[in-house]
Design an enzyme around this catalytic site. Structure first.
Site, PDB file in Angstrom:
ATOM      1  N   HIS A  78       3.473  -1.438  -1.786  1.00  0.00           N
ATOM      2  CA  HIS A  78       3.695  -0.831  -3.212  1.00  0.00           C
ATOM      3  C   HIS A  78       4.424  -2.589  -3.549  1.00  0.00           C
ATOM      4  CE1 HIS A  78       3.975   3.200  -2.811  1.00  0.00           C
ATOM      5  NE2 HIS A  78       2.460   3.160  -3.007  1.00  0.00           N
ATOM      6  N   HIS A 237      -4.086   3.900  -9.448  1.00  0.00           N
ATOM      7  CA  HIS A 237      -2.248   3.662  -8.180  1.00  0.00           C
ATOM      8  C   HIS A 237      -2.886   3.849  -7.004  1.00  0.00           C
ATOM      9  CE1 HIS A 237       0.656   4.319  -5.857  1.00  0.00           C
ATOM     10  NE2 HIS A 237       0.026   4.706  -4.643  1.00  0.00           N
ATOM     11  N   ASP A 241      -2.039   0.460  -4.486  1.00  0.00           N
ATOM     12  CA  ASP A 241      -2.887   0.257  -4.025  1.00  0.00           C
ATOM     13  C   ASP A 241      -3.655  -1.305  -3.140  1.00  0.00           C
ATOM     14  OD1 ASP A 241      -0.824   2.137  -2.919  1.00  0.00           O
ATOM     15  OD2 ASP A 241      -2.239   3.358  -2.749  1.00  0.00           O
ATOM     16  N   HIS A 264      -6.455   2.355   2.571  1.00  0.00           N
ATOM     17  CA  HIS A 264      -5.519   1.669   3.592  1.00  0.00           C
ATOM     18  C   HIS A 264      -6.252   1.136   4.742  1.00  0.00           C
ATOM     19  CE1 HIS A 264      -2.081   2.107   0.878  1.00  0.00           C
ATOM     20  NE2 HIS A 264      -1.795   3.370   1.491  1.00  0.00           N
TER      21      HIS A 264
END
EC number: 3.5.1.108
Length: 303
Positions: A78, A237, A241, A264
């Protein structure tokens, strides 16, 4: 010339780690040309530095973790997203613990901190990574792709089989030549499902999580009293990310990122594949800012 940027002043904040639940002191400091973004564990003696680069990513469960030997910094995405969105090339990020504070679960508080510190142009050309051809990684039905694009664009699709998300927008595409990162993406919060939270806590994750720093969803709806900040906040969001994860290339991108159910781990695999395939990208600078496919807000004076 499009110049590199750092912070004008040092600025501090306090928060809690999302996964550890620990209180964390965060200090953002200016850094010289070509430093990049460097995390510093100031609670250790001697201080340990971890550059924000794809090769230093260790764990990718629930967040992106940077490692240097047995020293780590969790949940960097973030803050890196805010750095990318504001075009910060060089900064030191000092921490008093092993996790970046979660703040409100978005990049918004970090944007505010950086803007409060002020931005300063430096006497060197900003380096961009331009994508020259498609690069893709896949894992099961998940996919992440880089494509050539004259600008910076992020497209993302999620597919959650959950009553609340099934009826909401699960895809978005943001072209940052016409859309403001600060207004349209930076305030999108991380989200979690009540059914998962007990499991996470058993594994010492999400110990600092609450409706204060995440969208919490149960079978009936969103538990946060104020509801959502954007109609498509969930997928926004994921875009936030991804922007943070992509900034681990060490430079701003000229190209498009497309993610389908990516997270991720897959984002990092894509970066490593791109870096290895040296014919798929080039480093470019712009002597004349008007010829660049990406523009940045003028540096703002410190508040």
């Amino acid at each position: 010339m499009i110049k590199q940027r750092t912070l004008k002043n040092t600025i501090r904040a306090t928060g809690v780690g999302l996964h550890s639940g620990e209180k964390v002191y965060l200090t953002l400091k200016p850094a010289p040309v070509d430093t990049g973004i460097v995390f510093r564990r100031a609670d250790l003696d001697p201080v340990v530095e971890i550059p924000a680069r794809a090769a230093n990513v260790g764990e990718t469960t629930m967040s992106t973790t940077l490692v240097n030997g047995d020293v780590k910094v969790d949940t960097v995405e973030h803050l890196l997203s805010a750095m990318a969105g504001l075009g910060i090339d060089n900064a030191y990020v000092e921490l008093s613990a092993s996790e970046v504070p979660i703040m409100d679960g978005s990049a918004g508080p970090f944007v505010f901190l950086i803007q409060s510190a002020g931005l300063e142009e430096q006497d060197a050309a900003k380096k961009f990574i331009r994508i020259l051809r498609e690069v893709t990684v896949e894992e099961g039905d998940k996919r992440a792709t880089f494509l050539p694009f004259e600008g910076f664009k992020v497209s993302f699709e999620i597919d959650f089989d959950h009553p609340v998300l099934r009826n909401r927008t699960q895809s978005a595409s943001v072209d940052f030549s016409s859309t403001s990162f600060v207004k349209e993406v930076s305030r999108a919060r991380t989200f979690g499902f009540m059914r998962d939270i007990e499991y996470l806590r058993k594994h010492n994750l999400a110990l600092g999580g609450s409706v204060e720093n995440a969208i919490v969803v149960d079978e009936d709806g969103v538990l946060n009293e104020d509801g959502l900040r954007y109609e498509d906040e969930f997928v926004k969001h994921k875009i936030l990310d991804a922007i943070g994860d992509l900034y681990l290339l060490g430079n701003s991108l000229i190209g498009e990122f497309k993610g389908y159910k990516s997270g991720h781990a897959l984002n990092n695999q894509l970066l490593r594949k791109l870096i290895a395939e040296t014919d798929a990208w080039e480093v470019v600078t712009f002597e004349d800012a008007s010829t660049a496919p990406i523009s940045y807000m003028r540096p703002v004076a410190a508040v």
